[in-house]
Design an enzyme around this catalytic site. Sequence first.
Site, short mmCIF file in Angstrom:
data_model
loop_
_atom_site.label_atom_id
_atom_site.label_comp_id
_atom_site.label_asym_id
_atom_site.label_seq_id
_atom_site.Cartn_x
_atom_site.Cartn_y
_atom_site.Cartn_z
N ARG A 103 0.82 -1.21 0.00
CA ARG A 103 0.00 0.00 0.00
C ARG A 103 0.85 1.26 0.00
O ARG A 103 0.56 2.22 -0.73
CB ARG A 103 -0.94 -0.01 1.21
CG ARG A 103 -1.84 1.24 1.37
CD ARG A 103 -2.45 1.74 0.07
NE ARG A 103 -3.08 0.70 -0.72
CZ ARG A 103 -3.34 0.81 -2.02
NH1 ARG A 103 -2.96 1.90 -2.69
NH2 ARG A 103 -3.93 -0.16 -2.67
N LYS A 138 3.24 24.69 -2.76
CA LYS A 138 1.91 24.15 -2.42
C LYS A 138 1.94 22.63 -2.57
O LYS A 138 1.33 22.05 -3.47
CB LYS A 138 0.84 24.79 -3.29
CG LYS A 138 0.68 26.29 -3.04
CD LYS A 138 -0.35 26.91 -3.95
CE LYS A 138 -0.47 28.42 -3.70
NZ LYS A 138 -1.42 29.08 -4.62
N LYS A 170 6.72 38.67 -1.26
CA LYS A 170 5.32 38.57 -1.68
C LYS A 170 4.57 39.84 -1.30
O LYS A 170 5.10 40.74 -0.66
CB LYS A 170 4.69 37.35 -1.01
CG LYS A 170 5.42 36.04 -1.28
CD LYS A 170 5.05 35.46 -2.62
CE LYS A 170 3.69 34.79 -2.53
NZ LYS A 170 3.31 34.16 -3.83
N GLU A 200 7.23 39.94 -6.03
CA GLU A 200 5.91 39.78 -6.64
C GLU A 200 5.26 41.14 -6.88
O GLU A 200 5.29 42.00 -6.00
CB GLU A 200 5.01 38.95 -5.73
CG GLU A 200 3.57 38.82 -6.19
CD GLU A 200 2.71 38.10 -5.17
OE1 GLU A 200 1.73 38.71 -4.68
OE2 GLU A 200 3.03 36.93 -4.84
N ASP A 222 1.91 38.49 -10.86
CA ASP A 222 0.84 37.74 -10.21
C ASP A 222 -0.54 38.12 -10.74
O ASP A 222 -0.92 39.29 -10.76
CB ASP A 222 0.89 38.00 -8.69
CG ASP A 222 -0.06 37.10 -7.93
OD1 ASP A 222 -0.07 35.88 -8.22
OD2 ASP A 222 -0.78 37.60 -7.05
#
Length: 282
Positions: A103, A138, A170, A200, A222
């Site tokens: 598994r 992510k 960011k 960004e 962005d």
Amino acid sequence: MSFATVPDLVLEPVIRNALIEDLGSYGDVTTRAVIPAGTKYEACLNAREDAVVSGMQVAAIAFRLVDPSLEITSHFSDGQTCQNGDTLMTIKGDAGAILSGERVALNFAGRLTGIATKTASFVEQTIGTDARVTCTRKTTPGLRLVEKLAVLHGGGFNHRYSLSDAILIKDNHIAAAGGVREVLEATQSSASHMMAVEIEVDRLDQLAEVLDVGGASAVLLDNMDNDMLREAVAMVDGRLKTEASGNVNLERVASIAATGVDYISSGALTHSARTIDLGLDF
């Protein structure tokens, strides 16, 4: 195409943790109850749909961690394309060990093959351009290393692995620090000369300020539409690397690549990849 592998030693802790989770505190009680000790068998890890293969190295490690004496033969390397019905790997040896590792090996291989396959579909849309498809941070907690490897197997490229790899300023950094000029000047005064800097922006006036202040080696564009991306690329004029991010999907990748950006990053490569159906057949 061949791909460099990460040493087994680096991958083992991730896979060992998954095996410990699955085996619990008392091991595989089902196998122990129904399979006589010493039973030998051969199993085939088979593809049940067309895909770009990933996770073969990981699956082999999973089986070997359960039983180092298992004979494992990989018929496909990570990064190769398989078809429905192809045998990707054969495993010979103790039947109980094969069943106990099944598994975890399939979970990794199916998940990673899904990421590689999705990445390959994105990369295909960029053919004829210089744009590179990259992943993001992510990723599934604890599985970033193997998921980013799967992106490479699909023909993509990796963004930073962690917060310590590079400076990526960011929108929230800009807001908290007081503006584009402030964050770039702070970076210039404190960052190591060995550290890459990307910032960004989501507006062209911010981009103009970035170009005026200097200090960055790349700019993340962005959530811009294609017309704005083309204008941004023209403004940069090769002075910085350009990365398009936000609202990136398979239907839009080709048009984004045509704007002239250097990189297209998408979290969907890892967070939204479908697990490919693989099976272990005795």
